[in-house]
Design a protein around this motif. Structure first.
Motif, PDB file in Angstrom:
ATOM      1  N   UNK A   1      39.958 -25.262 -29.796  1.00 40.75           N
ATOM      2  CA  UNK A   1      38.882 -25.728 -28.931  1.00 40.75           C
ATOM      3  C   UNK A   1      39.308 -25.514 -27.486  1.00 40.75           C
ATOM      4  N   UNK A   2      38.496 -24.782 -26.751  1.00 40.55           N
ATOM      5  CA  UNK A   2      38.766 -24.484 -25.349  1.00 40.55           C
ATOM      6  C   UNK A   2      37.710 -25.138 -24.474  1.00 40.55           C
ATOM      7  N   UNK A   3      38.147 -25.800 -23.425  1.00 41.14           N
ATOM      8  CA  UNK A   3      37.251 -26.401 -22.447  1.00 41.14           C
ATOM      9  C   UNK A   3      37.121 -25.425 -21.286  1.00 41.14           C
TER      10      UNK A   3
ATOM     11  N   UNK B   1      53.752 -29.284 -19.538  1.00 38.07           N
ATOM     12  CA  UNK B   1      53.239 -29.420 -18.171  1.00 38.07           C
ATOM     13  C   UNK B   1      51.726 -29.579 -18.173  1.00 38.07           C
ATOM     14  N   UNK B   2      51.044 -28.785 -19.004  1.00 41.11           N
ATOM     15  CA  UNK B   2      49.585 -28.852 -19.068  1.00 41.11           C
ATOM     16  C   UNK B   2      49.097 -30.203 -19.584  1.00 41.11           C
ATOM     17  N   UNK B   3      49.856 -30.823 -20.494  1.00 40.58           N
ATOM     18  CA  UNK B   3      49.474 -32.154 -20.990  1.00 40.58           C
ATOM     19  C   UNK B   3      49.460 -33.174 -19.863  1.00 40.58           C
ATOM     20  N   UNK B   4      50.370 -33.001 -18.917  1.00 43.17           N
ATOM     21  CA  UNK B   4      50.461 -33.933 -17.787  1.00 43.17           C
ATOM     22  C   UNK B   4      49.393 -33.666 -16.735  1.00 43.17           C
ATOM     23  N   UNK B   5      48.806 -32.469 -16.748  1.00 39.53           N
ATOM     24  CA  UNK B   5      47.868 -32.075 -15.705  1.00 39.53           C
ATOM     25  C   UNK B   5      46.489 -31.726 -16.277  1.00 39.53           C
ATOM     26  N   UNK B   6      46.074 -32.437 -17.319  1.00 38.05           N
ATOM     27  CA  UNK B   6      44.785 -32.135 -17.941  1.00 38.05           C
ATOM     28  C   UNK B   6      43.636 -32.442 -16.979  1.00 38.05           C
ATOM     29  N   UNK B   7      42.595 -31.618 -17.061  1.00 37.26           N
ATOM     30  CA  UNK B   7      41.401 -31.836 -16.241  1.00 37.26           C
ATOM     31  C   UNK B   7      40.624 -33.030 -16.795  1.00 37.26           C
ATOM     32  N   UNK B   8      39.703 -33.559 -16.008  1.00 39.94           N
ATOM     33  CA  UNK B   8      38.904 -34.708 -16.460  1.00 39.94           C
ATOM     34  C   UNK B   8      38.147 -34.389 -17.753  1.00 39.94           C
ATOM     35  N   UNK B   9      37.483 -33.231 -17.878  1.00 46.37           N
ATOM     36  CA  UNK B   9      36.808 -32.944 -19.144  1.00 46.37           C
ATOM     37  C   UNK B   9      37.781 -32.870 -20.325  1.00 46.37           C
ATOM     38  N   UNK B  10      38.980 -32.341 -20.100  1.00 42.15           N
ATOM     39  CA  UNK B  10      39.977 -32.296 -21.169  1.00 42.15           C
ATOM     40  C   UNK B  10      40.423 -33.705 -21.559  1.00 42.15           C
ATOM     41  N   UNK B  11      40.630 -34.558 -20.578  1.00 41.30           N
ATOM     42  CA  UNK B  11      41.024 -35.949 -20.846  1.00 41.30           C
ATOM     43  C   UNK B  11      39.945 -36.647 -21.662  1.00 41.30           C
TER      44      UNK B  11
ATOM     45  N   UNK C   1      27.815 -35.454 -21.919  1.00 39.24           N
ATOM     46  CA  UNK C   1      27.572 -36.105 -23.213  1.00 39.24           C
ATOM     47  C   UNK C   1      28.779 -35.921 -24.133  1.00 39.24           C
ATOM     48  N   UNK C   2      29.763 -36.764 -23.947  1.00 38.20           N
ATOM     49  CA  UNK C   2      31.002 -36.685 -24.721  1.00 38.20           C
ATOM     50  C   UNK C   2      30.745 -36.802 -26.214  1.00 38.20           C
ATOM     51  N   UNK C   3      29.892 -37.719 -26.628  1.00 42.60           N
ATOM     52  CA  UNK C   3      29.655 -37.932 -28.055  1.00 42.60           C
ATOM     53  C   UNK C   3      29.119 -36.675 -28.726  1.00 42.60           C
ATOM     54  N   UNK C   4      28.211 -35.973 -28.061  1.00 45.26           N
ATOM     55  CA  UNK C   4      27.661 -34.739 -28.622  1.00 45.26           C
ATOM     56  C   UNK C   4      28.730 -33.652 -28.683  1.00 45.26           C
ATOM     57  N   UNK C   5      29.582 -33.580 -27.660  1.00 43.36           N
ATOM     58  CA  UNK C   5      30.663 -32.588 -27.654  1.00 43.36           C
ATOM     59  C   UNK C   5      31.625 -32.840 -28.814  1.00 43.36           C
ATOM     60  N   UNK C   6      32.026 -34.080 -29.009  1.00 47.32           N
ATOM     61  CA  UNK C   6      32.936 -34.425 -30.109  1.00 47.32           C
ATOM     62  C   UNK C   6      32.262 -34.130 -31.447  1.00 47.32           C
TER      63      UNK C   6
ATOM     64  N   UNK D   1      36.315 -22.285 -30.457  1.00 45.26           N
ATOM     65  CA  UNK D   1      35.087 -22.946 -30.024  1.00 45.26           C
ATOM     66  C   UNK D   1      35.242 -23.236 -28.543  1.00 45.26           C
ATOM     67  N   UNK D   2      34.364 -22.655 -27.728  1.00 47.09           N
ATOM     68  CA  UNK D   2      34.398 -22.871 -26.281  1.00 47.09           C
ATOM     69  C   UNK D   2      33.306 -23.861 -25.905  1.00 47.09           C
ATOM     70  N   UNK D   3      33.701 -24.888 -25.170  1.00 50.13           N
ATOM     71  CA  UNK D   3      32.764 -25.922 -24.737  1.00 50.13           C
ATOM     72  C   UNK D   3      32.770 -25.974 -23.214  1.00 50.13           C
TER      73      UNK D   3
END
Length: 120
Positions: free
Chosen positions: A60-62, A13-23, A101-106, A91-93
């Motif tokens: 990894x937790x958002x 269910x959570x995979x279907x309802x991911x938040x924008x930062x998670x996506x 800044x997605x690139x820095x997060x990755x 790791x909490x982000x």
């Protein structure tokens, strides 16, 4: 680690309802950066990790705004302690960091995974 069927269903269910930062973070991690395979919404015991890299034993937790309110910090600490007892690093982000800044997060996630591999 024993995974309960309820947690598997919750993860689906959570995979279907991911938040924008998670996506966004998933878009950066799904291509196996530096060869690390990540799973999204991965069930582990009583919890579902936002992202998990088995090779590095890294969760990894958002964290959105809600993680700083009410009893969320206490619950997050309990959750982190549970993962640590299983030999996993959390790791909490902050969600805003991913959006800004997605690139820095990755890169930060990959660096932590590489660090964890070096510890073994």
């Amino acid at each position: 680690m024993r995974v309960l069927q309820g947690q598997v269903n919750k993860a689906r269910q959570l995979r279907k309802a991911m938040s924008l930062p998670e996506v966004k973070l998933w878009q950066g991690l799904r291509g196996r950066p530096e060869g690390f395979k990540f799973r999204r919404q991965h069930p582990s015991g009583p919890y579902v990790a936002d992202f998990y890299c088995h090779e590095a034993r890294l969760v990894v937790e958002v964290d959105g705004e809600a993680h700083g309110r009410g009893d969320a910090p206490v619950k997050d600490k309990q959750r982190d302690s549970w993962f640590a007892a299983k030999g996993l690093t959390v790791l909490r982000i902050p969600a805003i960091a991913i959006l800004n800044d997605l690139d820095t997060a990755v890169a930060g996630v990959v660096a932590m995974a590489q660090e964890r591999i070096g510890e073994d």
